[in-house]
Enzyme design. Structure first.
Site, mmCIF file in Angstrom:
data_model
loop_
_atom_site.group_PDB
_atom_site.id
_atom_site.type_symbol
_atom_site.label_atom_id
_atom_site.label_comp_id
_atom_site.label_asym_id
_atom_site.label_seq_id
_atom_site.Cartn_x
_atom_site.Cartn_y
_atom_site.Cartn_z
ATOM 1 N N LYS A 1 1.842 2.091 -5.091
ATOM 2 C CA LYS A 1 2.406 1.517 -6.329
ATOM 3 C C LYS A 1 1.478 1.759 -7.517
ATOM 4 O O LYS A 1 1.924 2.077 -8.620
ATOM 5 C CB LYS A 1 2.629 0.003 -6.163
ATOM 6 C CG LYS A 1 3.613 -0.358 -5.068
ATOM 7 C CD LYS A 1 3.712 -1.856 -4.885
ATOM 8 C CE LYS A 1 2.466 -2.493 -4.306
ATOM 9 N NZ LYS A 1 2.112 -2.104 -2.949
ATOM 10 N N ASP B 1 0.805 -1.217 0.000
ATOM 11 C CA ASP B 1 0.000 0.000 0.000
ATOM 12 C C ASP B 1 0.843 1.274 0.000
ATOM 13 O O ASP B 1 0.443 2.301 0.567
ATOM 14 C CB ASP B 1 -0.966 0.024 1.210
ATOM 15 C CG ASP B 1 -1.862 -1.202 1.217
ATOM 16 O OD1 ASP B 1 -2.218 -1.676 0.126
ATOM 17 O OD2 ASP B 1 -2.212 -1.668 2.316
ATOM 18 N N GLY C 1 -4.480 -4.381 -3.721
ATOM 19 C CA GLY C 1 -5.488 -3.370 -4.028
ATOM 20 C C GLY C 1 -4.730 -2.132 -4.439
ATOM 21 O O GLY C 1 -4.081 -1.502 -3.609
ATOM 22 N N HIS C 2 -4.735 -1.825 -5.726
ATOM 23 C CA HIS C 2 -3.962 -0.695 -6.248
ATOM 24 C C HIS C 2 -4.920 0.388 -6.712
ATOM 25 O O HIS C 2 -5.745 0.161 -7.589
ATOM 26 C CB HIS C 2 -3.046 -1.161 -7.388
ATOM 27 C CG HIS C 2 -2.017 -2.163 -6.949
ATOM 28 N ND1 HIS C 2 -1.130 -2.757 -7.806
ATOM 29 C CD2 HIS C 2 -1.731 -2.660 -5.711
ATOM 30 C CE1 HIS C 2 -0.346 -3.583 -7.107
ATOM 31 N NE2 HIS C 2 -0.703 -3.546 -5.853
ATOM 32 N N GLN D 1 2.040 -6.081 -3.175
ATOM 33 C CA GLN D 1 2.519 -6.172 -1.792
ATOM 34 C C GLN D 1 3.816 -5.356 -1.635
ATOM 35 O O GLN D 1 4.000 -4.393 -2.346
ATOM 36 C CB GLN D 1 2.726 -7.643 -1.367
ATOM 37 C CG GLN D 1 1.424 -8.428 -1.184
ATOM 38 C CD GLN D 1 0.827 -8.925 -2.475
ATOM 39 O OE1 GLN D 1 1.474 -9.562 -3.275
ATOM 40 N NE2 GLN D 1 -0.450 -8.631 -2.690
#
Ligand code: GDP
Ligand code: IMO
Ligand code: MG
Length: 431
Positions: free
Chosen positions: A16, A13, A40-41, A225
């Site tokens: 990225k 988080d 989750g991007h 990650q």
């Protein structure tokens, strides 16, 4: 643009997604190489927020190809849902620009059931996984009983594998974990339907990348990650089950290391982590709450409140070494605005001695105390800054310290969630 890698240097988080979206402007292809929909991007483009779990963050650029490498574990339902949502938003995501590696492993309902039941059984000592079945799917891959995307094209093989695996999984679920068994027919029918929908997207990602690289196209690799969630290099066992580090790109996408050029480590200007595990600079006070609120630090995947703390450069320095970082992208600098004093952790103290690298032992890590360098904060709103010279001197000093202590130059500074809220220092990064 030369080939680039974007990796997380902390516990995920870091931002990225935003960095990848920005750099995609200069790339022809964007590739994910590990993890799954535990990621989750988030991107904010044209005032709209998009969260991607599996599809590479470059997908909003209509002329770019997005590839999901063999190193991923893919939940077909999540991938199809993501494709459908993008289509609803008017984005063209057909098989001509989205390819799923035939060798990627598929997350099955029993992986999710085992993930959930194990976490429930562990009670207080749970890892705090995302519950997406990531660990159990990678276990099956290593055990050589995994179901791969290519199996979707061979219905007989698919059914046989599902039935064989489920015998063992149901025994484990019922007899050991005390959970409900799953119905084989329901899973077979469901995955046959996924097969129809996903088959057109299957391809040989390694070959596509090889041909692209050979013809001078530029490739951007998107890590998921972060380095300290890496199953080898992270805070084991409070890690994910894949290797987010840059070296994994070769095995997770099927390319040779000679094509990797710039390795950009994304560093959030402070530290966060979701789930359990050691966190030396954690702030369980009002400063932590201030950062959590200003940074809107809730997980993009599970909605959980992220734990917050000061910037830990012991962690970032480890990442610089392990990934071979050539540049840093600092994100969320704007979140620190308003704090009188800022602290950067430069070393740990372990049993009375100063150490410069994170220890492997979890109990040693728990005894580590942060040694801080204290810096002045700033009060001015910095979200409008587009050049380094537009930042207050205290913010510039904060960045300079990061560069000096890590020994890695900063190429980009993010001062807000939107694509344009960025200071690009190294023009090589963009076309
Ligand atoms: P990722 O998993 O590394 O892609 O990061 P996430 O998307 O899970 O979390 C980063 C969050 O911070 C997202 O909500 C982004 O929109 C947001 N974000 C990214 N960069 C910035 C920034 O510079 N400032 C602020 N305020 N928010 C940012
Ligand atoms: P992105 O790509 C932050 C964490 C989970 C948990 C541990 C293991 O958005 O940075 P898993 O479900 O992978 O078995 O969970 O890893 N985790 C993440 N934390 N960002 C992520 O991805 C994460 N993916 C997994 O919270 O602590
Ligand atoms: Mg995330």
């Amino acid at each position: 643009m030369e080939n680039m890698v974007v990796v997380g240097t902390q516990w995920g988080d870091e931002g990225k997604g935003k960095v990848v979206d920005l750099l995609t402007a200069g790339a022809d292809m964007v590739v994910r190489y590990q993890g799954g929909n535990n990621a989750g991007h988030t991107l904010v483009v044209g005032g709209k927020k998009f969260i991607f779990h599996l599809i590479p963050s470059g997908i909003l650029y209509e002329d770019k190809t997005c590839l999901i490498g063999n190193g991923l574990v893919v939940d077909p339902e999540v991938l199809l849902g993501e494709i459908a949502r993008l289509k609803d938003a008017g984005v063209n995501v057909g098989p001509q620009r989205l390819v799923l590696s035939e060798k990627a492993h598929l997350i099955m309902p029993y992986h999710k059931a085992i993930d959930a039941a194990r976490e429930a059984a562990k009670g207080k000592v749970k890892i705090g996984t995302t519950g997406r079945g990531i660990g159990p799917c990678y276990e099956d891959k290593a055990a050589r009983i995994g179901i791969r995307a290519i199996d979707l094209t061979e219905p007989g093989v698919l059914e046989e594998k599902i039935r064989a695996n489920l015998k063992e999984k149901n025994f484990y679920l019922e007899k050991f974990l005390g959970a409900e068994p799953l119905d084989a027919n329901a899973i077979v029918n469901k995955y046959m339907e996924f097969a129809n929908q996903l088959s057109p997207y299957l391809g040989d990602v390694s070959l596509i990348l090889y041909e692209a690289a050979s013809s001078g196209k530029s490739i951007l690799f998107e890590g998921a990650q972060g380095t300290h969630l890496d199953v080898d290099h992270g805070t084991y066992p409070f890690v994910t089950s894949s290797n987010p580090v840059a070296g994994t790109i070769c095995s997770g996408a099927g390319i040779g290391p000679n094509i990797l050029r710039h390795i950009i480590g994304v560093v959030k200007a402070y530290t966060t982590r979701v789930g359990a595990g050691p966190f030396v600079t954690e702030l369980e006070d009002e400063t932590g709450d201030y950062i959590q609120e200003r940074g809107a630090e809730f997980g993009s995947t599970t909605g959980r409140r992220r734990r917050c703390g000061w910037l830990d450069l012991v962690v970032v320095k480890d990442s610089a070494r392990i990934n071979g970082l050539t540049a840093l992208a600092i994100t969320k600098l704007d979140v620190l605005t308003g704090l009188d004093k800022l602290k950067i952790c430069v070393e740990y103290e372990l049993d009375g001695e100063r150490i410069q690298a994170r220890p492997a032992s979890l109990s040693a890590m728990a005894r580590c105390k942060p040694i801080y360098k204290e810096l002045d904060g700033w009060k001015e709103d910095i979200s409008g800054a587009r050049k380094l010279s537009e930042l207050p001197s205290e913010a510039k000093t904060y960045l300079k310290e990061i560069e000096e202590i890590t020994g890695v130059p900063i190429s980009l500074v993010s001062v807000g969630p939107a694509r344009e809220e960025t200071i690009v220092i190294d023009e090589l990064l963009l076309p």
